[in-house]
Design a protein around this motif. Structure first.
Motif, PDB file in Angstrom:
ATOM      1  N   ALA A  46      13.919 -31.305  23.565  1.00 44.48           N
ATOM      2  CA  ALA A  46      14.468 -30.156  22.847  1.00 44.48           C
ATOM      3  C   ALA A  46      13.733 -28.873  23.207  1.00 44.48           C
ATOM      4  CB  ALA A  46      14.383 -30.394  21.341  1.00 44.48           C
ATOM      5  N   PRO A  47      14.449 -27.744  23.279  1.00 46.52           N
ATOM      6  CA  PRO A  47      13.806 -26.457  23.555  1.00 46.52           C
ATOM      7  C   PRO A  47      13.044 -25.938  22.340  1.00 46.52           C
ATOM      8  CG  PRO A  47      16.150 -26.146  23.191  1.00 46.52           C
ATOM      9  CD  PRO A  47      15.911 -27.634  23.211  1.00 46.52           C
ATOM     10  N   LYS A  48      12.281 -24.893  22.569  1.00 51.62           N
ATOM     11  CA  LYS A  48      11.370 -24.345  21.577  1.00 51.62           C
ATOM     12  C   LYS A  48      12.070 -23.963  20.279  1.00 51.62           C
ATOM     13  CE  LYS A  48       7.776 -20.744  21.196  1.00 51.62           C
ATOM     14  NZ  LYS A  48       7.060 -19.669  21.934  1.00 51.62           N
ATOM     15  N   ASN A  69       5.619 -34.517  17.825  1.00 49.99           N
ATOM     16  CA  ASN A  69       5.419 -35.326  19.021  1.00 49.99           C
ATOM     17  C   ASN A  69       5.899 -34.537  20.231  1.00 49.99           C
ATOM     18  OD1 ASN A  69       6.942 -37.414  21.072  1.00 49.99           O
ATOM     19  ND2 ASN A  69       4.993 -38.196  20.345  1.00 49.99           N
ATOM     20  N   ILE A  70       5.023 -34.368  21.205  1.00 54.46           N
ATOM     21  CA  ILE A  70       5.359 -33.634  22.418  1.00 54.46           C
ATOM     22  C   ILE A  70       5.516 -34.625  23.568  1.00 54.46           C
ATOM     23  CG2 ILE A  70       4.667 -31.834  24.038  1.00 54.46           C
ATOM     24  CD1 ILE A  70       2.936 -30.631  21.849  1.00 54.46           C
ATOM     25  N   MET A  71       6.729 -34.709  24.119  1.00 51.92           N
ATOM     26  CA  MET A  71       6.949 -35.534  25.299  1.00 51.92           C
ATOM     27  C   MET A  71       6.538 -34.704  26.509  1.00 51.92           C
ATOM     28  SD  MET A  71      10.306 -37.603  26.618  1.00 51.92           S
ATOM     29  CE  MET A  71      11.074 -36.222  27.464  1.00 51.92           C
ATOM     30  N   LEU A  72       5.442 -35.075  27.134  1.00 53.99           N
ATOM     31  CA  LEU A  72       4.816 -34.228  28.142  1.00 53.99           C
ATOM     32  C   LEU A  72       5.618 -34.122  29.437  1.00 53.99           C
ATOM     33  CD1 LEU A  72       1.151 -35.340  27.477  1.00 53.99           C
ATOM     34  CD2 LEU A  72       2.215 -33.182  26.810  1.00 53.99           C
ATOM     35  N   ASP A  78       5.473 -27.061  27.920  1.00 55.44           N
ATOM     36  CA  ASP A  78       4.602 -25.888  27.786  1.00 55.44           C
ATOM     37  C   ASP A  78       5.015 -25.026  26.605  1.00 55.44           C
ATOM     38  OD1 ASP A  78       3.190 -26.722  29.999  1.00 55.44           O
ATOM     39  OD2 ASP A  78       4.048 -25.242  31.373  1.00 55.44           O
ATOM     40  N   ASP A  79       6.328 -24.870  26.442  1.00 51.81           N
ATOM     41  CA  ASP A  79       6.838 -24.057  25.330  1.00 51.81           C
ATOM     42  C   ASP A  79       6.510 -24.691  23.981  1.00 51.81           C
ATOM     43  OD1 ASP A  79       7.936 -22.263  27.125  1.00 51.81           O
ATOM     44  OD2 ASP A  79       9.936 -23.154  27.054  1.00 51.81           O
ATOM     45  N   ILE A  80       6.608 -26.010  23.904  1.00 51.11           N
ATOM     46  CA  ILE A  80       6.337 -26.688  22.635  1.00 51.11           C
ATOM     47  C   ILE A  80       4.846 -26.620  22.306  1.00 51.11           C
ATOM     48  CG2 ILE A  80       6.614 -28.804  21.304  1.00 51.11           C
ATOM     49  CD1 ILE A  80       9.224 -27.373  22.187  1.00 51.11           C
ATOM     50  N   PRO A  99      -2.247 -35.326  28.141  1.00 49.40           N
ATOM     51  CA  PRO A  99      -2.395 -34.029  27.472  1.00 49.40           C
ATOM     52  C   PRO A  99      -3.617 -33.234  27.916  1.00 49.40           C
ATOM     53  CG  PRO A  99      -3.248 -35.741  26.055  1.00 49.40           C
ATOM     54  CD  PRO A  99      -2.695 -36.443  27.279  1.00 49.40           C
ATOM     55  N   GLY A 100      -4.313 -33.706  28.948  1.00 49.58           N
ATOM     56  CA  GLY A 100      -5.575 -33.113  29.353  1.00 49.58           C
ATOM     57  C   GLY A 100      -5.540 -31.612  29.567  1.00 49.58           C
ATOM     58  N   LYS A 101      -4.491 -31.110  30.224  1.00 50.33           N
ATOM     59  CA  LYS A 101      -4.474 -29.679  30.540  1.00 50.33           C
ATOM     60  C   LYS A 101      -4.295 -28.794  29.313  1.00 50.33           C
ATOM     61  CE  LYS A 101       0.415 -28.873  31.720  1.00 50.33           C
ATOM     62  NZ  LYS A 101       1.312 -28.330  32.762  1.00 50.33           N
ATOM     63  N   TYR A 102      -3.912 -29.409  28.179  1.00 51.00           N
ATOM     64  CA  TYR A 102      -3.721 -28.644  26.947  1.00 51.00           C
ATOM     65  C   TYR A 102      -4.867 -28.804  25.951  1.00 51.00           C
ATOM     66  CZ  TYR A 102       1.127 -28.828  28.644  1.00 51.00           C
ATOM     67  OH  TYR A 102       2.269 -28.743  29.403  1.00 51.00           O
TER      68      TYR A 102
END
Length: 319
Positions: A46-48, A69-72, A78-80, A99-102
């Motif tokens: 889903a979008p932001k 829940n963020i599906m990477l 990135d938007d979520i 999720p390392g980069k976040y």
């Protein structure tokens, strides 16, 4: 009951609702959080602006903690991430990626990070990244799955890491929650039973198919050439099976066909109610789900049922 999870998140009961795409919207997550568990909005693809609407809805229903829940692998990941930080969401669960980069941004924002993992190796890697807890999900779960069962996975993950572990996959009642605690988990995540909750906006056909299912009615599709998915048997799963059989007969099969077949299938099942040609993701515990209940009734039954089972077994062992 207090565990490191209830203390960390400020929830009344050590019960998570799975972040199921197209199912776990603001109504469902809000109802679960209001009942004292941790409701989780399923970001999916889903979008932001859509996820923002679900966050707003949860906050209309309750001021208790909830997660996203963020599906990477989502094109909107990135938007979520930006959204949960902007909205000061306190808990994030992650799947389908690292999720390392976040992590630095999550930590700076004070967000509790809980990845969903299918193996001990990934559990150790996530602990080194600095995540706060882990959802160890066995292959009994609905949707995208790994290769290990909940009983074997949870116990090994608990032994391998020092952070709290939430058990998931094949848990649908108090007995299952009690079993999760016996394996060393400090909370349990439930998906399939919440799909048929009264507050769930899943199509009535989808709910009815789960309620009418038996223990052997789920099947794993695309487990050899795509991303393995568990759901209830229907015409779509038969087509997946036929495509896999055909792929085995080829030297260089075109595996992109599996992604094409799955595109839009979950929305077709959850939103449109096409439970024959759409995906009906559900766990192996579906055969134990017999009726539609409120989220409060489900959360209380999971928690009180576990307490009763544990008390009975403690008495049995003391005699």
């Amino acid at each position: 009951m207090k565990t490191r999870i209830t203390e960390l998140l400020g929830i009344d009961y050590p019960i998570f609702q799975g972040g199921m795409a197209w199912v776990a919207d603001g109504d469902l997550a809000g109802a679960v959080s209001k009942a004292g568990g941790l409701g989780i909005i399923g970001g999916g693809n889903a979008p932001k602006e859509v996820v923002k609407g679900h966050i707003d809805r949860v906050r209309e229903l309750t001021d208790k903690p909830f997660g996203v829940n963020i599906m990477l692998l989502s094109p909107f990941a990135d938007d979520i991430v930006d959204l949960v930080i902007e909205e000061k969401v306190k808990v994030v669960t992650t799947g389908a990626g690292n999720p390392g980069k976040y992590m630095a941004r999550f930590k700076e924002a004070g967000i509790t990070v809980i990845p969903v993992i299918p193996s001990v190796a990934l559990a150790k890697r996530m602990e080194k990244l600095g995540v706060d807890a882990l959802v160890a999900e066995g292959m009994e779960a609905g949707g995208h799955i790994g290769k290990l069962t909940t009983m074997s996975l949870v116990r090994q993950v608990v032994e391998a890491v020092s952070i709290p572990v939430i058990a998931a996959g094949g848990i649908g009642d108090g007995h299952g929650v009690a079993a999760a605690f016996m394996l060393g988990a400090e909370a349990a995540q439930v998906g399939t039973r919440f799909i048929v909750a009264k507050e769930s906006n899943a199509h009535p056909n989808y709910k009815a198919k789960i309620i009418g299912s038996k223990d052997i009615d789920t099947v794993v599709s695309a487990q050899h050439f795509g991303h393995a998915v568990r759901g209830l048997k229907n015409k779509l799963t038969k087509r997946f099976d036929e495509a896999e059989r055909e792929a085995f007969r080829q030297d260089n099969p075109d595996v992109s066909i599996f992604e094409t077949m799955g595109a839009g299938a979950l929305r077709a099942g959850v939103v449109d109610g096409d439970v024959e040609n759409g995906a009906v993701m559900a766990g192996q515990i579906a055969g134990l789900v017999h009726k539609e209940e409120t989220c409060e009734e489900i959360v209380r039954d999971l928690y009180e049922g576990a307490r009763e089972v544990i008390a009975q077994e403690a008495k049995r062992w003391s005699e």
